[in-house]
Design a protein around this motif. Sequence first.
Motif, PDB file in Angstrom:
ATOM      1  N   GLY A  13      14.257   0.832   4.262  1.00 43.77           N
ATOM      2  CA  GLY A  13      14.321   2.094   3.543  1.00 43.77           C
ATOM      3  C   GLY A  13      14.183   1.967   2.039  1.00 43.77           C
ATOM      4  N   SER A  14      13.701   0.831   1.569  1.00 40.94           N
ATOM      5  CA  SER A  14      13.542   0.610   0.127  1.00 40.94           C
ATOM      6  C   SER A  14      12.082   0.764  -0.271  1.00 40.94           C
ATOM      7  N   ALA A  15      11.858   1.290  -1.471  1.00 39.20           N
ATOM      8  CA  ALA A  15      10.493   1.458  -1.969  1.00 39.20           C
ATOM      9  C   ALA A  15       9.981   0.216  -2.676  1.00 39.20           C
ATOM     10  N   ALA A  16      10.862  -0.634  -3.128  1.00 41.39           N
ATOM     11  CA  ALA A  16      10.478  -1.754  -3.984  1.00 41.39           C
ATOM     12  C   ALA A  16      10.149  -2.993  -3.172  1.00 41.39           C
ATOM     13  N   GLY A  17       9.344  -3.856  -3.772  1.00 42.68           N
ATOM     14  CA  GLY A  17       9.162  -5.189  -3.238  1.00 42.68           C
ATOM     15  C   GLY A  17       7.860  -5.449  -2.527  1.00 42.68           C
ATOM     16  N   CYS A  18       7.312  -6.629  -2.769  1.00 45.48           N
ATOM     17  CA  CYS A  18       6.143  -7.136  -2.056  1.00 45.48           C
ATOM     18  C   CYS A  18       6.528  -8.485  -1.470  1.00 45.48           C
ATOM     19  N   ASN A  19       6.090  -8.767  -0.259  1.00 46.72           N
ATOM     20  CA  ASN A  19       6.424 -10.065   0.320  1.00 46.72           C
ATOM     21  C   ASN A  19       5.326 -11.083   0.037  1.00 46.72           C
ATOM     22  N   SER A  20       5.434 -12.244   0.613  1.00 51.00           N
ATOM     23  CA  SER A  20       4.537 -13.351   0.286  1.00 51.00           C
ATOM     24  C   SER A  20       3.105 -13.137   0.754  1.00 51.00           C
ATOM     25  N   VAL A  21       2.881 -12.149   1.614  1.00 50.65           N
ATOM     26  CA  VAL A  21       1.513 -11.864   2.051  1.00 50.65           C
ATOM     27  C   VAL A  21       1.017 -10.533   1.499  1.00 50.65           C
ATOM     28  N   GLN A  77       5.418  -1.378   3.651  1.00 50.18           N
ATOM     29  CA  GLN A  77       4.875  -2.738   3.574  1.00 50.18           C
ATOM     30  C   GLN A  77       3.364  -2.758   3.825  1.00 50.18           C
ATOM     31  N   ILE A  78       2.657  -1.938   3.047  1.00 49.01           N
ATOM     32  CA  ILE A  78       1.201  -1.872   3.150  1.00 49.01           C
ATOM     33  C   ILE A  78       0.609  -3.125   2.508  1.00 49.01           C
ATOM     34  N   VAL A  79      -0.263  -3.801   3.220  1.00 47.75           N
ATOM     35  CA  VAL A  79      -0.870  -5.027   2.718  1.00 47.75           C
ATOM     36  C   VAL A  79      -1.974  -4.636   1.732  1.00 47.75           C
ATOM     37  N   ILE A  80      -1.707  -4.812   0.458  1.00 49.78           N
ATOM     38  CA  ILE A  80      -2.623  -4.292  -0.561  1.00 49.78           C
ATOM     39  C   ILE A  80      -3.863  -5.162  -0.756  1.00 49.78           C
ATOM     40  N   THR A  81      -3.888  -6.368  -0.209  1.00 42.50           N
ATOM     41  CA  THR A  81      -5.107  -7.172  -0.268  1.00 42.50           C
ATOM     42  C   THR A  81      -6.090  -6.786   0.838  1.00 42.50           C
ATOM     43  N   VAL A  82      -5.654  -5.875   1.699  1.00 45.18           N
ATOM     44  CA  VAL A  82      -6.494  -5.454   2.823  1.00 45.18           C
ATOM     45  C   VAL A  82      -6.790  -3.960   2.772  1.00 45.18           C
ATOM     46  N   ASN A  83      -5.826  -3.154   2.286  1.00 49.42           N
ATOM     47  CA  ASN A  83      -5.926  -1.699   2.370  1.00 49.42           C
ATOM     48  C   ASN A  83      -6.050  -1.038   1.001  1.00 49.42           C
ATOM     49  N   THR A  84      -6.549   0.179   1.020  1.00 47.87           N
ATOM     50  CA  THR A  84      -6.531   1.013  -0.182  1.00 47.87           C
ATOM     51  C   THR A  84      -5.203   1.770  -0.234  1.00 47.87           C
ATOM     52  N   ALA A 124       2.098   0.960  -5.054  1.00 45.18           N
ATOM     53  CA  ALA A 124       2.704   0.699  -3.743  1.00 45.18           C
ATOM     54  C   ALA A 124       4.216   0.810  -3.784  1.00 45.18           C
ATOM     55  N   SER A 125       4.793   0.605  -4.968  1.00 44.97           N
ATOM     56  CA  SER A 125       6.250   0.711  -5.112  1.00 44.97           C
ATOM     57  C   SER A 125       6.695   2.137  -5.410  1.00 44.97           C
ATOM     58  N   ASP A 126       5.733   3.035  -5.603  1.00 49.19           N
ATOM     59  CA  ASP A 126       6.020   4.462  -5.750  1.00 49.19           C
ATOM     60  C   ASP A 126       6.119   5.037  -4.338  1.00 49.19           C
ATOM     61  N   TYR A 127       7.307   5.482  -3.954  1.00 48.75           N
ATOM     62  CA  TYR A 127       7.502   5.845  -2.551  1.00 48.75           C
ATOM     63  C   TYR A 127       6.595   6.985  -2.100  1.00 48.75           C
ATOM     64  N   ALA A 128       6.280   7.913  -2.999  1.00 47.28           N
ATOM     65  CA  ALA A 128       5.405   9.019  -2.608  1.00 47.28           C
ATOM     66  C   ALA A 128       3.987   8.517  -2.364  1.00 47.28           C
ATOM     67  N   CYS A 129       3.488   7.650  -3.254  1.00 45.85           N
ATOM     68  CA  CYS A 129       2.155   7.062  -3.076  1.00 45.85           C
ATOM     69  C   CYS A 129       2.119   6.217  -1.812  1.00 45.85           C
ATOM     70  N   ASN A 130       3.154   5.452  -1.570  1.00 49.55           N
ATOM     71  CA  ASN A 130       3.206   4.599  -0.388  1.00 49.55           C
ATOM     72  C   ASN A 130       3.192   5.442   0.881  1.00 49.55           C
ATOM     73  N   ALA A 131       3.949   6.533   0.880  1.00 49.97           N
ATOM     74  CA  ALA A 131       4.000   7.407   2.059  1.00 49.97           C
ATOM     75  C   ALA A 131       2.661   8.095   2.301  1.00 49.97           C
ATOM     76  N   GLU A 132       2.020   8.554   1.219  1.00 46.58           N
ATOM     77  CA  GLU A 132       0.707   9.192   1.353  1.00 46.58           C
ATOM     78  C   GLU A 132      -0.330   8.194   1.856  1.00 46.58           C
ATOM     79  N   SER A 133      -0.248   6.965   1.372  1.00 45.22           N
ATOM     80  CA  SER A 133      -1.170   5.921   1.826  1.00 45.22           C
ATOM     81  C   SER A 133      -0.904   5.573   3.289  1.00 45.22           C
ATOM     82  N   ALA A 134       0.374   5.553   3.664  1.00 46.49           N
ATOM     83  CA  ALA A 134       0.723   5.302   5.058  1.00 46.49           C
ATOM     84  C   ALA A 134       0.174   6.407   5.958  1.00 46.49           C
ATOM     85  N   TYR A 135       0.204   7.640   5.466  1.00 44.14           N
ATOM     86  CA  TYR A 135      -0.344   8.752   6.242  1.00 44.14           C
ATOM     87  C   TYR A 135      -1.846   8.575   6.450  1.00 44.14           C
ATOM     88  N   ASN A 136      -2.553   8.129   5.403  1.00 45.77           N
ATOM     89  CA  ASN A 136      -3.990   7.907   5.543  1.00 45.77           C
ATOM     90  C   ASN A 136      -4.285   6.755   6.497  1.00 45.77           C
TER      91      ASN A 136
END
Length: 217
Positions: free
Chosen positions: A107-115, A122-129, A171-183
Motif C-alpha cells: 500500500g505504499s507509493a514509494a520505492g523501486c526494487n532491484s529490477v 510495482q510497474i517495471v519502468i524499463t519495460v512499460n510506459t 512512478a512514485s506519484d500514486y495517481a500517475c501509478n494508478a492511471e498507468s496501472a489502469y492502462n
Amino acid sequence: MIVDALMAVLYHPTDLDLAGQTWSELITGNSGAGACLKVASSLRQNASGFDTTGATPDDRGVYVDGKTAALCSDSNPVCNPAALQKAGFSPTQANVMSCIAMTENSGSAAGCNSVSACGAFQIVITVNTLSGPSCAKYNGSNPTLNCRSMCKGNNGAALRTAACQPCIQAASDYACNAESAYNLYRQSGYKPWLPKSAGGYSDNQHSAACVQQYGGG
C-alpha cells in the motif's frame, strides 16, 4: 467483562443466580443479536478462507492492513478502492487492484526494487510506459512517459541515470501509478500482476487470491 460482572452484581447484590443471568445478557446483547465479544477464531479467516490473522474487518466487512486478499484501508489515498475508481477502474476492478497493491508494495507509493519495478503497483519502468493525466507534470505536460526508452539499462542500473529520474518520480506519484496501472490493465487484464502459475507475468504469489476474493471483471 469485568465491568459487566460488577454491573450484574450491583443489579442483584443479594441474588448471585440473577446476577449471573444478568451478566450473560449484558455480554450477549439483545435476543438474536449474537455475542458482543467475537470468538477469536472468527477473525482469522475471511469468507474465502484467506489468512487474516491479526487483521480486523473494516466497516465494509473486508480485511485491511496488508493481509493476503485484503484491501487498502479507506484512509490510504494510494490504493483505496475509491481512489482507484478515479483512475478509471470499475468498482469490482478497483477492489481487486486495491488488494493487489497491498500484495505488491504494502500500500505504499514509494520505492523501486532491484529490477526497476516502482510505486504502488510495482510497474517495471524499463519495460512499460507511464501514462495518465497525473503523469504529465513529470514530462513537460505530455501525459505519456516512454520509460522503456528513458530508462535504458539493465535492471537497477537504469535507476541511476539522469534520463530515468522523471520516470522514477512519476512512478512514485500514486495517481500517475494508478492511471498507468489502469492502462496496463486495459491492455492485459491482471496478467502483469498475476503469477506465472495463474497465466500472468509476475512472481507475485498472492495476487491471484485478490482476483478470487474480489471477483476480477
